[in-house]
Enzyme design. Structure first.
Site: not given
Ligand code: EPU
Length: 437
Positions: A260, A334, A430
């Site tokens: 990012r 995010s 972010e």
């Molecule tokens: N998780 C939770 N609770 C939540 C959300 C997530 O426990 O409410 C845990 C999930 O269980 C999982 C982990 O966190 O083990 C990761 O969650 P997820 O796969 O949903 O991805 P993320 O890390 O929350 C990132 C990006 C998203 C992108 C997704 C998919 C960042 C800050 N965010 O989210 O990007 O779509 O991965 O690759 O890196 C954005 O930048 O606007 C965005 C949506």
């Protein structure tokens, strides 16, 4: 005070015209028959061509310097070549863009928070961008550059000029042996562009479907989702310098992409307006299905039959169930970044909380899922009347209506404070904070 570029030149004793857009960019209009132009864009990548640009700038040998008006009147004596395609349907118009006053940015940002820009303009070409830059230089007004407004939170009215980049167009540079190089206007909608590429069989961007915002914003923070980042398919971008008006091409190395991150968020912050982005795509791009949620979506289909379109559909399905649609509920994706911790910082956290969701990084550090921390701290689905934390994804702050930027920021600060207290981890936003005092 005025911009240094573009500069206008003509070849002595001939109709040939030049427009110099930057130290390494010029466009040549060569007469074709009686009434047409042949237009060549030159990017001076090697030394002899750079010397040529220098000699054009100095108008040393056979060239003469022209004013913009004189150059324009010579250009208009012949017809322009045909315009390129656009992904969407907005027609191009030749008129100068209008500066508007007192525009509410609520509908130009996905958070939908009301904040007024003293002046506003939508630029549809490089010329429009430079027009806006000169306009604001003359008035010494502050500049806010907007794409799809999908990654910003407005804290106050904007007293200066808000410049919306609306440059459209898609042009294929190379299509050989299943490899496609294509350049896209910064103002094209990101998801529409991903779908357009898919329709043409240009693959590699499927995992980035449904990300809100415009193409020009995608390199700013090296957008990423489901195992793919923009940088994996990035060729170069062109940007206009806000002070001099000069055009410059940046390759991936020059962009200094990270998680990012890019140079446009760090050392070059506020210096450039991205006007187009070139991508390198493939007909047979490998399918990126490593991400657990994608596997889950695709498991109903036999693996041999998986297509790029299946992956795109899977991504769209996951996103639409987990992430709110900004058209229905204000948000900026995010709100926080996933914090990256050193091994020394991560180990005690993991010992105290063995379930912590994390991703080991190749350099030995650990990326921790901020969504997990926020949910465990009890914030998921928290409702504060006008705004809150999304029920399906704790990383996303949502605007139900009637909140100010300060309200949302207060919630963000409360979350950051609580997570620091409970887990010793400092979260960072972010989303860009605009006008925060
Ligand atoms: N998780 C939770 N609770 C939540 C959300 C997530 O426990 O409410 C845990 C999930 O269980 C999982 C982990 O966190 O083990 C990761 O969650 P997820 O796969 O949903 O991805 P993320 O890390 O929350 C990132 C990006 C998203 C992108 C997704 C998919 C960042 C800050 N965010 O989210 O990007 O779509 O991965 O690759 O890196 C954005 O930048 O606007 C965005 C949506």
């Amino acid at each position: 005070m005025s911009l240094e570029f573009p500069l206008y030149r003509a070849l002595n004793g001939s109709d040939t015209l030049y427009r110099i857009d930057g130290l390494r960019h010029f466009v040549e209009w060569q007469p074709l028959g009686k009434s047409r132009w042949l237009v060549h864009e030159h990017v001076a990548e090697i030394y002899p061509s750079q010397v040529l640009v220098q000699s054009l700038i100095q108008a040393e040998d056979a060239q003469v310097k022209l004013s913009r008006e004189e150059w324009n009147s010579r250009r208009l004596k012949r017809e322009e070549p045909e315009q390129e395609h656009t992904v969407g349907t907005i027609a191009k118009t030749a008129a100068d863009p209008a500066i508007q006053e007192g525009i509410d940015l609520a509908s130009w940002t996905t958070f939908g928070i009301s904040a007024h820009a003293a002046h506003w303009i939508s630029a549809r070409s490089d010329d429009d961008v430079r027009f806006a830059l000169s306009w604001r230089q003359e008035r010494n007004s502050a500049l806010l550059v907007m794409g799809g407004g999908s990654n910003m939170l407005m804290h106050a009215d904007w007293e200066g000029l808000a410049l919306h980049v609306g440059i459209r167009g898609v042009r294929v540079l190379k299509d050989e042996d299943g490899r496609i190089e294509v350049v896209v206007g910064a103002g094209e909608n990101w998801h529409d562009w991903v779908m357009y590429a898919m329709k043409n069989g240009w693959h590699g961007l499927e995992n980035l479907a449904l990300i809100p915002g415009q193409v020009g914003a995608s390199p700013m923070q090296n957008i990423g989702a489901y195992g793919v980042e923009l940088k994996d398919r990035f060729l170069w971008l062109e940007a206009i310098h806000v002070q001099t008006g000069s055009l410059k091409r940046f390759d991936a190395t020059a962009c200094e992409f990270g998680y990012r991150e890019s140079i446009f968020k760090s050392s070059e912050k506020g210096q450039w307006i991205i006007v187009r982005v070139a991508f390198s795509l493939e007909e047979n791009a490998p399918l990126q299905t490593g991400y657990g949620a994608i596997q889950q979506e695709l498991k109903a289909l036999p693996e041999q039959s998986w297509t790029h379109s299946d992956v795109a559909k899977a991504v769209m399905h996951i996103r639409s169930t987990k992430l709110p649609d900004p058209k229905e509920l204000g948000n900026a994706g995010s709100f926080f970044k996933n914090p990256v911790l050193s091994s020394d910082e991560f180990k005690p956290l993991q010992t105290a909380h063995p379930q912590v969701a994390h991703y080991p990084q190749s350099d030995g550090s650990f990326k921790v899922a901020a969504g997990w921390l926020i949910e465990q701290a009890g914030w998921k689905g928290k409702h504060r009347g006008t705004h809150g934390v999304h029920v399906n994804q704790a990383l996303v702050l949502v605007h139900y209506g009637g909140a100010t930027g300060a309200d949302i920021w207060q919630l963000a600060e409360d979350i950051m404070h609580d997570v620091r207290l409970k887990y010793g981890v400092q979260l960072e936003p972010e989303v860009n904070q605009i006008g925060r005092h």
